[in-house]
Design a protein around this motif. Structure first.
Motif, mmCIF file in Angstrom:
data_model
loop_
_atom_site.group_PDB
_atom_site.id
_atom_site.type_symbol
_atom_site.label_atom_id
_atom_site.label_comp_id
_atom_site.label_asym_id
_atom_site.label_seq_id
_atom_site.Cartn_x
_atom_site.Cartn_y
_atom_site.Cartn_z
ATOM 1 N N ARG A 1 16.290 -26.318 129.887
ATOM 2 C CA ARG A 1 16.807 -27.091 130.213
ATOM 3 C C ARG A 1 17.775 -27.186 131.162
ATOM 4 N N TRP A 2 18.673 -26.560 131.901
ATOM 5 C CA TRP A 2 19.466 -26.382 132.127
ATOM 6 C C TRP A 2 18.868 -26.410 133.753
ATOM 7 N N SER A 3 18.098 -25.404 133.959
ATOM 8 C CA SER A 3 18.026 -24.683 135.722
ATOM 9 C C SER A 3 16.472 -25.859 135.545
ATOM 10 N N PHE A 4 15.942 -26.655 134.988
ATOM 11 C CA PHE A 4 14.639 -27.353 135.329
ATOM 12 C C PHE A 4 14.650 -28.772 134.814
ATOM 13 N N PHE A 5 14.278 -28.959 133.279
ATOM 14 C CA PHE A 5 14.169 -30.296 132.828
ATOM 15 C C PHE A 5 15.315 -31.395 133.381
ATOM 16 N N LYS A 6 16.809 -30.824 133.307
ATOM 17 C CA LYS A 6 18.105 -31.645 134.123
ATOM 18 C C LYS A 6 18.156 -32.085 135.305
ATOM 19 N N PRO A 7 17.281 -30.918 136.483
ATOM 20 C CA PRO A 7 17.281 -31.321 137.705
ATOM 21 C C PRO A 7 15.753 -32.541 137.966
ATOM 22 N N MET A 8 14.452 -32.397 137.073
ATOM 23 C CA MET A 8 13.369 -32.545 137.507
ATOM 24 C C MET A 8 14.398 -34.303 136.887
ATOM 25 N N GLN A 9 15.410 -34.749 135.727
ATOM 26 C CA GLN A 9 15.422 -35.489 135.182
ATOM 27 C C GLN A 9 16.490 -36.353 135.760
ATOM 28 N N ARG A 10 16.723 -35.166 137.213
ATOM 29 C CA ARG A 10 17.670 -36.319 138.162
ATOM 30 C C ARG A 10 16.670 -36.812 139.429
ATOM 31 N N VAL A 11 15.796 -35.761 139.625
ATOM 32 C CA VAL A 11 14.733 -36.326 140.360
ATOM 33 C C VAL A 11 14.189 -37.371 139.957
ATOM 34 N N LEU A 12 13.705 -37.727 139.270
ATOM 35 C CA LEU A 12 12.747 -38.605 138.731
ATOM 36 C C LEU A 12 13.824 -39.815 138.370
ATOM 37 N N SER A 13 14.989 -39.789 137.792
ATOM 38 C CA SER A 13 15.821 -41.160 137.841
ATOM 39 C C SER A 13 16.260 -41.179 139.324
ATOM 40 N N GLU A 14 16.827 -40.635 140.456
ATOM 41 C CA GLU A 14 16.707 -41.130 141.726
ATOM 42 C C GLU A 14 15.484 -41.563 141.855
ATOM 43 N N ARG A 15 14.338 -41.094 141.964
ATOM 44 C CA ARG A 15 12.512 -41.509 142.382
ATOM 45 C C ARG A 15 13.024 -42.695 142.419
ATOM 46 N N HIS A 16 13.416 -43.365 140.476
ATOM 47 C CA HIS A 16 13.216 -44.457 139.724
ATOM 48 C C HIS A 16 14.008 -45.307 140.521
ATOM 49 N N LYS A 17 14.975 -45.232 141.052
ATOM 50 C CA LYS A 17 16.266 -45.401 141.220
ATOM 51 C C LYS A 17 15.884 -46.694 142.873
ATOM 52 N N ARG A 18 15.256 -45.025 143.441
ATOM 53 C CA ARG A 18 14.923 -45.805 144.773
ATOM 54 C C ARG A 18 13.822 -46.533 144.722
ATOM 55 N N ALA A 19 12.425 -46.238 144.135
ATOM 56 C CA ALA A 19 11.512 -47.092 144.062
ATOM 57 C C ALA A 19 11.890 -48.339 143.466
ATOM 58 N N GLU A 20 13.001 -48.742 142.485
ATOM 59 C CA GLU A 20 13.720 -50.346 142.426
ATOM 60 C C GLU A 20 14.230 -50.875 143.473
ATOM 61 N N GLY A 21 14.680 -50.224 144.078
ATOM 62 C CA GLY A 21 15.650 -50.590 145.574
ATOM 63 C C GLY A 21 14.111 -50.695 146.462
#
Length: 150
Positions: free
Chosen positions: A29-49
């Motif tokens: 969760r610390w080393s894989f899921f949270k960074p993956m979640q951050r990347v996906l969230s950033e990707r979603h924000k960029r896609a919305e932008g």
């Protein structure tokens, strides 16, 4: 009861495995899921932008297209009006040229008729002038005939 003891031993033997699995879950969760979640969230924000930017670009493009279409329509109307105006000017010019030619022909005919009349009357006028000179009678506006008639 032996089964319960066996289950207890089995449970105690499984506790380190459960702890290791739980620690492994926390590590993942610390080393894989949270960074993956951050990347996906950033990707979603960029896609919305990007979507918002694309929508704004689409609206701007549509507005420009409408403006250009109106400009082209206005230009076409102006061109057609100019062509119509030019056609009217050409028609008026042609009519004026025709009228001018007719007037020239009329003037030429009047000049010809006046010359013929002058040629016909020139002999008579010359005879009248010659008779007046030979008779010694003054002619013209300052003559004694004109003074006596007043």
């Amino acid at each position: 009861m032996e089964i319960v003891n066996q289950l207890g031993e089995l449970f105690l033997a499984a506790v380190p495995t459960v702890i290791i699995v739980f620690l492994f879950y926390l590590f993942l969760r610390w080393s894989f899921f949270k960074p993956m979640q951050r990347v996906l969230s950033e990707r979603h924000k960029r896609a919305e932008g990007a979507r918002a930017e694309a929508e704004a670009s689409r609206v701007a493009t549509h507005e420009k297209q409408r403006f250009y279409s109106e400009t082209v329509k206005k230009a076409r109307v102006e061109v057609f009006a100019e062509e119509e105006r030019q056609t009217k000017i050409n028609a008026a010019r042609t009519a004026a040229q025709a009228a001018l030619q007719e007037a020239k022909k009329g003037i030429a005919a009047d000049v010809k008729a006046a010359r013929m009349e002058l040629e016909q009357s020139s002999g008579t006028l010359a005879n009248d002038i010659a008779e007046a000179i030979l008779a010694g009678l003054p002619s013209g506006p300052g003559s004694s005939q004109g003074k006596g008639a007043r």
